[in-house]
Design a protein around this motif. Structure first.
Motif, PDB file in Angstrom:
ATOM      1  N   VAL A   1     131.897   4.520  69.138  1.00 38.19           N
ATOM      2  CA  VAL A   1     132.011   5.981  69.063  1.00 38.19           C
ATOM      3  C   VAL A   1     131.532   6.462  67.689  1.00 38.19           C
TER       4      VAL A   1
ATOM      5  N   TYR B   1     129.492  10.690  72.219  1.00 38.47           N
ATOM      6  CA  TYR B   1     130.928  10.412  72.270  1.00 38.47           C
ATOM      7  C   TYR B   1     131.620  10.935  71.028  1.00 38.47           C
TER       8      TYR B   1
ATOM      9  N   ARG C   1     132.934  12.755  76.023  1.00 39.15           N
ATOM     10  CA  ARG C   1     131.499  12.473  76.069  1.00 39.15           C
ATOM     11  C   ARG C   1     130.780  13.693  76.621  1.00 39.15           C
TER      12      ARG C   1
END
Length: 148
Positions: A55, A72, A86
């Protein structure tokens, strides 16, 4: 080093009775979703750190989402819990993901991964996007994925 994963089950657009599965919810009554349960060789801390690294790498450009270049972001975290958002590469759709984890300690530790991804808008066919949202955050090299 990314943990090695063994697939257990994959279920889409269904309700589960498992106590470990938690879904983020959606404001849309009709929406696509995916629920995934998997086991990883290694500790849950290793799995969580890899997901967090992907992420963070997605945010800083050092890791690329292989499914349509989504973006993300980490919404919330706890010891064995992650909430992630997301946004699709074209910025048209938003999905939310919830991961919970169960440690299985021992001579060969393992981590149970329970994940749910739900579209946040009206959607019927997502062409496996919600499944890919989840899988792409924890899959290993042997699955053809690029760990951070």
């Amino acid at each position: 080093m990314a943990p090695r994963f063994t697939w257990l089950a994959f279920v889409t657009t269904s309700v589960t009775t498992s106590g470990a599965m938690k879904c983020p919810g959606s404001p849309s009554w009709v929406h696509a979703s995916a629920q995934v349960e998997a086991m990883a060789d290694g500790t849950c801390q290793d799995v969580i750190e890899e997901i967090q690294a992907r992420v963070a790498g997605n945010e800083d450009g050092s890791w690329h989402d292989p499914h349509n270049g989504g973006q993300y972001s980490l919404l919330q975290e706890d010891a064995l819990y992650l909430d992630i958002k997301r946004v699709t590469g074209n910025k048209r759709f938003t999905d939310k993901l919830t991961f919970t984890f169960s440690d299985f300690p021992g001579a060969k530790p393992a981590c149970g991964i329970h994940a749910c991804s739900e579209s946040q808008v009206f959607s019927l066919k997502d062409f496996s996007t919600n499944y890919c949202n989840v899988r792409n955050l924890y899959c290993g090299k042997e699955d053809g994925c690029v760990p951070v």
